[in-house]
Design a protein around this motif. Sequence first.
Motif, PDB file in Angstrom:
ATOM      1  N   UNK A  57       6.986   0.962   8.764  1.00 62.61           N
ATOM      2  CA  UNK A  57       5.855   1.603   8.087  1.00 62.61           C
ATOM      3  C   UNK A  57       4.801   2.139   9.046  1.00 62.61           C
ATOM      4  N   UNK A  59       8.024  -2.565  -4.219  1.00 63.51           N
ATOM      5  CA  UNK A  59       7.266  -2.072  -3.079  1.00 63.51           C
ATOM      6  C   UNK A  59       7.406  -0.553  -3.142  1.00 63.51           C
ATOM      7  N   UNK A 102      -1.134 -11.248   5.792  1.00 69.68           N
ATOM      8  CA  UNK A 102      -1.064 -11.725   7.167  1.00 69.68           C
ATOM      9  C   UNK A 102      -1.836 -10.709   8.014  1.00 69.68           C
ATOM     10  N   UNK A 135      -0.918  -7.213   6.530  1.00 66.43           N
ATOM     11  CA  UNK A 135       0.400  -7.091   5.897  1.00 66.43           C
ATOM     12  C   UNK A 135       0.407  -7.911   4.607  1.00 66.43           C
ATOM     13  N   UNK A 161       2.213  -9.788   2.839  1.00 66.55           N
ATOM     14  CA  UNK A 161       3.482 -10.515   2.888  1.00 66.55           C
ATOM     15  C   UNK A 161       3.840 -11.141   1.546  1.00 66.55           C
ATOM     16  N   UNK A 189       4.578  -6.104   0.408  1.00 72.47           N
ATOM     17  CA  UNK A 189       5.075  -5.876   1.765  1.00 72.47           C
ATOM     18  C   UNK A 189       4.510  -4.604   2.395  1.00 72.47           C
ATOM     19  N   UNK A 190       3.447  -4.082   1.835  1.00 73.06           N
ATOM     20  CA  UNK A 190       2.812  -2.922   2.476  1.00 73.06           C
ATOM     21  C   UNK A 190       1.975  -3.373   3.668  1.00 73.06           C
ATOM     22  N   UNK A 191       2.068  -2.589   4.729  1.00 66.99           N
ATOM     23  CA  UNK A 191       1.107  -2.747   5.825  1.00 66.99           C
ATOM     24  C   UNK A 191      -0.101  -1.873   5.487  1.00 66.99           C
TER      25      UNK A 191
END
Lengths: 982, 187, 94
Positions: A729, B76, C17, C57, C59, C63-65
């Motif tokens: 990403x 996601x 995180x 993150x 987590x 799960x996207x940063x």
Amino acid sequence: MKQSNRISGGQIDRSTSLHFTFDGRSYLGHAGDTLASALLANGVRLMGRSFKYHRPRGPLSAGSEEPNALVHLRTGARQEPNTRATVAELFDGLHATSQNAWPSLRFDSMAINDRLNSFFTAGFYYKTFMWPAAFWEKIYEPIIRRAAGLGALSKEEDPDEYDKGFLHCDILVIGAGPAGLMAALTAGRAGARVILADEDFRMGGRLNAETYEVGGMAGADWASAAVAELMSMPHVRLMLRTTIVGAFDHGIYSAVERVSDHLAVPAAGKPRQTLWRIYSKRAILAGGATERPIAFENNDRPGIMLAGAVRAYANRWGVAAGDRVAIFTNNDDGLRTARDLQAKGVDVAAVIDSRQGGDLLAGIRHLQGAQVIDSSGRLGLRSVTVRLASGATETISCSALGVSGGWNPNVNITSHHRSRPEWRSDIAAFVPGAGGPAGLTAAGAASGALSTHGALATGQAQALAALADLGKAATAGELPRAEDAPIAISPLWYVHEGKGRAWIDQQNDVTVKDVKLAHQENFTAVEHLKRYTTLGMATDQGKTGNVLGIAIMAELTGQSIPATGTTIYRPPYTPVAMGALAGRSRGREFKPFRLTPSHKWAAEQGAVFVEVGNWLRTQWVPKAGETTWRESVDREVLATRRSVGICDVTTLGKIDIQGTDAGAFLDKVYANTFSTLAVGKCRYGLMLREDGIVFDDGTTARMGPHEYVMTTTTANAVTVFRHLEYCRQVLWPDLDVQIISTTEAWAQFSVAGPNARRLLQKIVDQDISDAAFPYMGAGNITIGGLRGRLFRISFSGELAYEIAVPTRYGDAMIRKLMAAGAEFDAIVYGTEALGVMRIEKGHVAGGELNGQSTALNMGLGKMVSKKKDSIGMVLSQREGMNRDDGYRLVGVKPVDPKGSISAGSHFMEIGAPVELASDGGWLTSKVFSPHLGCDIALGYLKAGDQKIGRKMRAVNFLTKTDTIVEIVSPHFFDPEGERLRG
Amino acid sequence: MANTWKSLTALGHEEAQVVAIGPYQITERCDVVLASLALRRGQDAAFAAAAHKLGLPLPSASTHAAGPVFSAFWATPEMWFVEADFASHEDIVAHLKPAFGEAASITEQTDAWVRFDVTGAPLAALFERLTNLDLSSLPDGFASRTVIEHLGVYLIRRSASAVVLYGPRSSAQGLLHALEVTAKSVI
Amino acid sequence: MIINHPILGPRDAQEFVYLGDANLINRPDGMTAGIEAFHDYLYNRDNPAGAHRELWYHEQGDRSWLVVTRNTLTHEILKVELARDVAKAQGRSK
């Protein structure tokens, strides 16, 4: 015993009598009592001994600010130290004992400290127990620990459960006194989602302790009506016995709900306490105010209380603090206590008012311009000595003295984000300052609005402001009528007369003299004052004493009180039990276990399990007759190398990597190349961190042109996945690559040993001969029609495969493998045998993948491709990481096969002094090799690759081993790898 | 190809378990398959067409949507979890792959998860002790990952009295234990 | 803390995180940049008392940063973006 001090009225249920004991004596109280109110009703004033001087003490307050009346509550494993009798809700069978007194509360041998008080002034410990340093651990600390402290822990495991939870609201109202109730009503009527929390077991706050009217009815009745209305609103949650203990970022508050503290034993399944995390959009602090004392000589005797507490005991609990009560005040609120006692028929000996002028109380001896200068009574107050305005002294006999030095708004929570409170001279108190937690405002006495009208008006106003912020329409309803008297304070912090000790902080035995000493020794900053004198420490955090100490220091330095400032308030507002913070996460329930697909089968075999991360893995499987773990492990290793062994390797991380750029992606995250890997093959991969240190390793297979399956170590499964998402990403956002974890989706077993293929061929539907399925082959297969995966990889150095089926079939799979393997004497091996075999082969694992080692250190330097960019490639080339004399992975074995070596040993040249300068490296992993018949180990040795064949010492001070070892190749077993290609 | 293998449920039994505590029912579900379905770069049109052809919904973030054969919830950006009936779709990848071809990355996820359906009474009081999600104010069809007693769990709100949980299969017993003790503490 | 996730809305920071400075996005190309450039990239960071752009993150979420702009003095969160969008806007590709 008769409740000799019980008087009329109060919010107690006289029809319910509760039996309780204190220090072995039985008493009766009523529902609605606290332990303190019930003891006072029974004429018991002496409830504890002080921290340092072991002075006899009774309750100072009627609330959570209590510094003195700390007791052991309950017995056995449930015994709880330092419980404030003033908030402990009475229940039938309650059992309390005094603490910090021996042999008894009345005759405490440590009271000798009181006679020695001139030694125990501020800084005593700092000055006395300074040297020699060697005395600290063995002599000073045990002495201090024995003498100091308050209650004792039961040292038994807490039998109760603690829960946690998460709540959401528009507006959190902290405190259910007049301000909080008015705020909650205003917000609730406007349809906002409200949480109203109060630490007490009855809502209403001071309204329960006062006699004045609100809206034409008794204040307590108005509170009850308000509570009833709030309870009818489904969007309002009322939380009794719930203390907001901390303000955190962005509207998050923590709260402790004492669910079962008022019961002898929690109901089945119910928690003792619940720790709530409250998410609020706005919060209103309506936490009220705490009265402060005036310091004078011997002002700490049982029977000397805050005037507001005397009033609360009379009005709320129907208890007279004594049969003859005097009042010492510097403000009008003290006069209110005298009037309320008078109305209840309690004998008011005198009101000693430090102020001059103003109206005299009717029917009460009101001594203006007078001060209390001393008191008498060893275990309880007998009389006070008063300096009259005329200059004469008079001794007034009384069994209780109510002292009012003014009220401090409870600003505590507004300072949790470092905001400093501001001084308001009209009420001689600190109020919340600017810069408090975003979204939090204060109302009522907490904001400095000390009258009932002020509380109602500010409660309503702050609720309206919060509603407006949230875009909710609301109108200001008519406020109920209530008193609006000013407090008319004329500050008096301490009585200057007298040579004896005048207490400021009763919990820590800090006196006016101590503050003067701190000043004399230049500890004038408030933070220094606190640490030098212990002012404001311990369970009450100086709720009654702090401002007094600051005011006295201000006087001594000639600074103003606001310029002197306050110490920082931090969470928690009141003490929180460790159990509440731990919640259910303790003991076996600290974290959930993860079970492997073969767990049930392994348990049937009597396997010994080991925790690896959260996984329970088979460590070894003892067979009948085996008496030591080594016997089992040696047998598992030998059987595997002789024929075939099976191991559940599901715990290794598995990540499915797909997309047209999957190969390019792997080239970036692995130091070696994967884009060139043929479909149907797998390859060992080395993953670096950007700093060039090895991050993880594992085997990755190419299942299709755009489809790879990566394996990671068990320990790093989560962090590798996080890292891959980061690369995907953040670093290379346009790569066409999608990833998902499949660790748990597949039950995967290693089948290793010379007969591995023969065993598997019996159950796999496809041809897996060496030609059809060569070394490092990978592919989808079927096993009796069931979809599965097969990888020909080896960690043990044997001919080996890993075979996977969907997890629900994992149990059937292990049974099928064992059945098919019976003719080969197949065994299951655990993590210990796995460790032996990997060290025999020189494969790195946890001990070597230690977050400090490079590929070069591991002997894998050539794997880092410089033909492509990958994470860590550039920085792995740094000079310091490529020195010829850097650490290299070596094998180690004792020169004498019977010699013992241990992981963690350090290498020294023979003859060199055993000291840091001789340190050549260390042993990372050690096992006993049944093939070599001796201990073998891996280690990092400086220039180790140039020292093969050399003899060195392996020294370990912890295990007390010092062994001559030979440095060898890390490949102990089948170094040419002929077996795994067989 | 149908197989004759015996399976064990995530809780380690031959049959799915049902636990009743007070008004609550916790039902282990083994009859639903799962796959992750991720869009490949630049394949938006083909991906959408394939989903449409299968009647497979592609709900927006934080949402579950039911379809005639396939249901799905958002995981996601550009990835969904697809649900289908186990008996007819055990090898779910084999069912999806022909339709999506190279437009999607598809991975079998069925046995990575344990599914519990929690039903029987309004669940807010139970779940406020388990997750920081504000269950009572969430819409039906809400789906999100959350944390329950250290475990990463997908939570789908079917109604105020029905919640579906997908938790890590290896911790099925731990997750059930958390649900049980919490239910006992609120009944 | 609460992080207002650009897709999911407000979420508790406990689900995230923390990695560090969002300048980590600007990784040099290993085939052209040398050790010095990578050394600067990896180790030389600003430590501002005030607004700071950070990588977080999700987590325990999607799960996207994320790139979170946060005031390190007050913890006020000024902006939250998907790191992928930021990275692409800063010219990162494959």
